[in-house]
Design an enzyme around this catalytic site. Structure first.
Site, PDB file in Angstrom:
ATOM      1  N   CYS A  81       4.160  -4.256   1.388  1.00 20.75           N
ATOM      2  CA  CYS A  81       3.287  -4.023   0.254  1.00 20.75           C
ATOM      3  C   CYS A  81       3.969  -4.001  -1.109  1.00 20.75           C
ATOM      4  CB  CYS A  81       2.490  -2.753   0.484  1.00 20.75           C
ATOM      5  SG  CYS A  81       0.994  -2.779  -0.456  1.00 20.75           S
ATOM      6  N   ASN A 128       6.558   4.755   6.017  1.00 20.07           N
ATOM      7  CA  ASN A 128       5.616   3.637   6.055  1.00 20.07           C
ATOM      8  C   ASN A 128       6.396   2.479   6.670  1.00 20.07           C
ATOM      9  OD1 ASN A 128       3.919   1.485   5.515  1.00 20.07           O
ATOM     10  ND2 ASN A 128       3.234   2.333   3.544  1.00 20.07           N
ATOM     11  N   LYS A 160       9.447   1.025   4.562  1.00 21.23           N
ATOM     12  CA  LYS A 160       9.116   0.620   3.183  1.00 21.23           C
ATOM     13  C   LYS A 160      10.023   1.313   2.169  1.00 21.23           C
ATOM     14  CE  LYS A 160       4.969   0.498   0.222  1.00 21.23           C
ATOM     15  NZ  LYS A 160       3.508   0.827   0.267  1.00 21.23           N
ATOM     16  N   ASN A 163      -1.773  -2.943   1.647  1.00 21.25           N
ATOM     17  CA  ASN A 163      -3.036  -2.241   1.383  1.00 21.25           C
ATOM     18  C   ASN A 163      -3.062  -2.101  -0.126  1.00 21.25           C
ATOM     19  OD1 ASN A 163      -4.185  -0.482   4.049  1.00 21.25           O
ATOM     20  ND2 ASN A 163      -2.107  -1.213   4.188  1.00 21.25           N
ATOM     21  N   GLU A 183       0.208  -3.840   6.803  1.00 19.85           N
ATOM     22  CA  GLU A 183       0.716  -2.479   6.605  1.00 19.85           C
ATOM     23  C   GLU A 183      -0.352  -1.489   7.074  1.00 19.85           C
ATOM     24  OE1 GLU A 183       0.369  -1.264   2.517  1.00 19.85           O
ATOM     25  OE2 GLU A 183       2.018   0.175   2.642  1.00 19.85           O
ATOM     26  N   GLU A 232       0.886   7.821  -1.904  1.00 17.11           N
ATOM     27  CA  GLU A 232       1.925   7.399  -0.948  1.00 17.11           C
ATOM     28  C   GLU A 232       3.189   8.215  -1.131  1.00 17.11           C
ATOM     29  OE1 GLU A 232       1.093   2.682  -1.069  1.00 17.11           O
ATOM     30  OE2 GLU A 232       2.589   3.358   0.353  1.00 17.11           O
TER      31      GLU A 232
HETATM   32  N1  ING Z   1      -0.268  -0.651  -2.546  1.00 15.16           N
HETATM   33  C1  ING Z   1      -0.237  -1.219  -3.829  1.00 15.16           C
HETATM   34  C2  ING Z   1       0.656  -2.441  -3.925  1.00 15.16           C
HETATM   35  O1  ING Z   1       1.781  -2.415  -4.391  1.00 15.16           O
HETATM   36  C3  ING Z   1      -0.127  -0.888  -6.225  1.00 15.16           C
HETATM   37  C4  ING Z   1       0.050  -0.218  -4.895  1.00 15.16           C
HETATM   38  C5  ING Z   1      -1.289  -1.573  -6.522  1.00 15.16           C
HETATM   39  C6  ING Z   1       0.894  -0.828  -7.126  1.00 15.16           C
HETATM   40  C7  ING Z   1      -1.423  -2.216  -7.756  1.00 15.16           C
HETATM   41  C8  ING Z   1       0.777  -1.458  -8.365  1.00 15.16           C
HETATM   42  C9  ING Z   1      -0.390  -2.144  -8.689  1.00 15.16           C
HETATM   43  O2  ING Z   1       0.136  -3.472  -3.559  1.00 15.16           O
HETATM   44  C10 ING Z   1       0.746  -0.283  -1.726  1.00 15.16           C
HETATM   45  N2  ING Z   1       0.387   0.237  -0.542  1.00 15.16           N
HETATM   46  O3  ING Z   1       1.914  -0.390  -2.066  1.00 15.16           O
END
Ligand code: ING
Length: 307
Positions: free
Chosen positions: A167, A105, A122, A192, A47, A141
């Site tokens: 993601c 995205n 996304k 990411n 991503e 985001e």
């Molecule tokens: N990043 C993270 C993901 O879902 C996140 C955001 C991290 C959400 C940890 C919940 C817990 O992997 C992206 N870019 O969606």
């Protein structure tokens, strides 16, 4: 009979804020050439693979569009498409897409002929629209990306049925099941994932990699599909670390290849697209065992309904 394809996850390490796209594309091409030397036919990039993961910043509105691609391929990505065609290698690429005045995205699946087979935007956009007070790094985001409007699609490609997710999508079982109901055999998902994203970070951040693996293993097993999961990772600036753990997971939920660094790293495997058949015709035979008439609440409401 086997339907094998040699897939690679081209994990991309830190992309620094001032790193020009041209330099990043050179890194991507280097990973693709390494993959081609190993016989990889489909190289999967993560991503937002072209710039630093900018949603950690509260950007001035005049700065946002510089992180987005107005066309794909565009001037800085054309060399990647050209090299892929020369090598006869297909690829998956995640990037920030500017479509008119709409920001998505996005990821594309590109055939060995260099032509785009499919595009995905996304669906599940995490984080917030406004900065969370007191955080050194944000996860904005929802400020920078619209929720995707393509839905989850599966394309006939590379001798099988290929789908994409991005993601946060991988954390939602609905993503995998909508692809599974279309007979997906290979799901490509880039991420990411900041290791400092969790609220009450320290008690839970240690579980970030477990949750990543859990999401992919469950998604694959419960839909009898392979997954290539690939990270944009590493310490993009002091104190901001994105998780690695790129991996290739079988339809039986087994991790068959796993990255061990948080830098540029290629992992690969020859996968048999037939391997999911026993799952799809056996334990998760949707036609025989599923009860959609009992599941309506899943698509009819977005919140848990107090019973
Ligand atoms: N990043 C993270 C993901 O879902 C996140 C955001 C991290 C959400 C940890 C919940 C817990 O992997 C992206 N870019 O969606």
């Amino acid at each position: 009979m086997q339907r094998s394809i040699h897939v690679g996850a081209a994990q991309v390490g830190p992309i620094y804020k001032e790193e020009p796209r041209e330099e990043v594309v050179e890194r991507l091409i280097g990973l693709m050439e390494k993959a081609a030397r190993r016989g990889v036919e489909l190289v999967c990039y993560p991503e937002c693979a072209l710039t630093t993961f900018f949603p950690r910043y509260l950007l001035d509105s005049s700065e946002v569009d510089e992180y987005f691609e107005r066309s794909m391929p565009g001037p800085s990505t054309q060399p990647l498409f050209d090299r892929a065609k020369e090598l006869g290698v297909g690829f998956h690429l995640g990037y920030a897409e500017l479509n008119g005045d709409r920001h998505y995205n996005t990821s594309v699946l590109v055939g060995k002929d260099g032509e785009i087979i499919g595009k995905y935007r996304k669906a599940h956009i995490p984080g917030s629209r406004d900065p969370v007070p007191g955080r050194k790094f944000q996860h904005l985001e929802r400020r920078y990306f619209l929720e995707g409007n393509t839905g989850f699609k599966v394309w006939p490609a590379f001798g099988g049925r290929v789908g994409m997710a991005i993601c946060n999508d991988r954390r939602w079982p609905e993503t995998w099941r909508v692809l599974g109901l279309q007979g997906v055999e290979l799901v490509i998902v880039g991420w990411n994932t900041p290791l400092t994203h969790y609220r009450r970070a320290y008690e839970y951040s240690r579980l970030a990699e477990f949750h990543n693996m859990l999401s992919l293993q469950a998604g694959c097993y419960q839909n009898g599909a392979w997954a290539v999961g690939v990270a944009h990772c590493g310490e993009e600036e002091p104190g901001y670390v994105l998780m690695g753990q790129s991996m290739i997971v079988s339809p039986w939920g087994e991790v068959v290849s796993l990255a061990t660094t948080i830098g540029d790293e290629l992992i690969d495997a020859v996968i048999d697209l037939e391997a999911g058949r026993d799952i799809k015709e056996g334990v998760f035979n949707f036609e025989l065992y599923r009860r959609p008439e009992l599941y309506k609440v899943i698509s009819e409401t977005s919140r848990s309904k107090a019973s």
